[in-house]
Design an enzyme around this catalytic site. Sequence first.
Site, mmCIF file in Angstrom:
data_model
loop_
_atom_site.group_PDB
_atom_site.id
_atom_site.type_symbol
_atom_site.label_atom_id
_atom_site.label_comp_id
_atom_site.label_asym_id
_atom_site.label_seq_id
_atom_site.Cartn_x
_atom_site.Cartn_y
_atom_site.Cartn_z
ATOM 1 N N GLU A 131 -68.045 8.750 45.989
ATOM 2 C CA GLU A 131 -69.175 8.086 46.656
ATOM 3 C C GLU A 131 -69.333 6.644 46.192
ATOM 4 O O GLU A 131 -70.367 6.023 46.414
ATOM 5 C CB GLU A 131 -70.464 8.891 46.433
ATOM 6 C CG GLU A 131 -70.351 10.302 46.983
ATOM 7 C CD GLU A 131 -71.683 11.021 47.159
ATOM 8 O OE1 GLU A 131 -72.719 10.345 47.186
ATOM 9 O OE2 GLU A 131 -71.664 12.273 47.273
ATOM 10 N N SER A 132 -68.309 6.101 45.552
ATOM 11 C CA SER A 132 -68.404 4.735 45.033
ATOM 12 C C SER A 132 -68.403 3.720 46.164
ATOM 13 O O SER A 132 -67.812 3.960 47.216
ATOM 14 C CB SER A 132 -67.199 4.438 44.144
ATOM 15 O OG SER A 132 -66.972 5.488 43.251
#
Length: 387
Positions: A131-132
């Site tokens: 989810e970066s």
Amino acid sequence: MRIILLLFLIVFVVVQSSSSSSSSSSGCPCDSSYLCEPLQIAPRQEFLGFSLNSTQYPNYYWNQLTTLAIFYETIEDELLCIAHENDVRLVWGTTFPIGNLGNSSYIEEWIQGQIEKVQSTFTDGLNFDVESPITDPTIAQQYTELVSATNKAFKAINPFYQISIDVAWSPSCIDKRCYDYAGLASNSDFLVAMDYDERSQVFGEKVCTAGANSSPSNALAGINNFTDLGISTDQLVMGLPWYGYIYKNCLNGDEAGLETVVCEIESVPFRGANCSDAAGSEYDYSYLVQLLQDQTINSSAVQWNTEWQSPYFNYIDPITGNVDQVWFDNPQSLSIKVQLAQKLNLRGVAVWNIDFLDFSDQYNSRPMWDALASFFPQSASSEQSLN
Ligand SMILES: *[C@@H]1O[C@H](CO)[C@@H](O)[C@H](O)[C@H]1NC(C)=O
Ligand SMILES: *[C@@H]1O[C@H](CO)[C@@H](O)[C@H](O)[C@H]1NC(C)=O
Ligand SMILES: *[C@@H]1O[C@H](CO)[C@@H](O)[C@H](O)[C@H]1NC(C)=O
Ligand SMILES: *[C@@H]1O[C@H](CO)[C@@H](O)[C@H](O)[C@H]1NC(C)=O
Ligand SMILES: *[C@@H]1O[C@H](CO)[C@@H](O)[C@H](O)[C@H]1NC(C)=O
């Protein structure tokens, strides 16, 4: 005839003993070694549960799940056997340190490590939960290549291994996650669109306000934008929340009290947006039910917001005396979204997370489960089997 029968018996005994010895030497924890084989099931509709609690599994309605994505370190032996007995895939939730996306030797070792983990635990694949923020298209491409290489390596060993990817509710750079969504979809089994945390970035508000975690209109807009990229609805699973947000201390709460409809909140910037749900905190459904039922707390009735098709309520914090606003999902709001998933012919539904119910409280937990399982037309209630 006798000889043939004898021969058959010998072959049978040899096969039996070799399979049982291979299972014991490789540590298969189940009574039958076939339960330690990856499930050989063709693509099907999905009810995927994200699991964060390693001891809750005896409470699941196993005949309705299809995949359990594990987000803890070790699984109980019994979990594997129960899952495979019920044709439920077990996949490992995994992330990847994106700083290493350009490092091919790191990637090679990482993929090998994931394969060893899946094989040694007799499980069925991976669920990528990266989810970066990625705004550089080159790095986005490298993430797709990682997924592609992982998918190929797994499928070469067993074409029934499952590789799925968790993505934001819309492809439009939510939380600066400008991934190559079409590439991710075409190099995996399916994407799980996380149709929640939809207020992680709220733009254009003069005053920040509380709002719904998971609205059907956003889910629909996000799915339309995924399909506009050429992603088939058959590769999209709708991820839904069994949790909500408490926004403490509505700034305008004092005058309006429990009648407050719009709760003004502090500005807590997140990845370039001035307003965010980071001003609130996440609570699981079972906690919110307790809060509503607590006779010592002065709370409003559950209200319904028609725009977001979501329930909410207010209560007076017994310690601060301030008004807090709660946005959550209940069986009614979940059913609306599950019906949408059905109507759009999506691959399935998923829930973050499956351990957010109090299964000992059947009165409140069963309708939540049934709302998700209603994705399958043939299963009207958690009593019935899918098979
Ligand atoms: C996990 O589930 C068990 C059984 O329901 C419960 O007793 C325990 O508190 C849960 N653990 C966490 C960390 O929520
Ligand atoms: C690449 O990863 C390996 C470990 O697999 C590490 O030893 C090496 O230092 C990394 N290279 C760079 C340039 O970061
Ligand atoms: C969907 O795509 C359109 C066109 O790019 C864009 O204007 C809109 O904001 C997107 N919707 C969502 C929910 O991302
Ligand atoms: C609950 O709070 C409201 C103010 O919002 C107040 O009018 C009402 O008297 C309170 N009820 C109780 C039982 O404290
Ligand atoms: C955030 O707030 C600041 C100060 O009010 C303003 O200058 C800026 O344009 C806002 N940013 C966004 C993305 O709305």
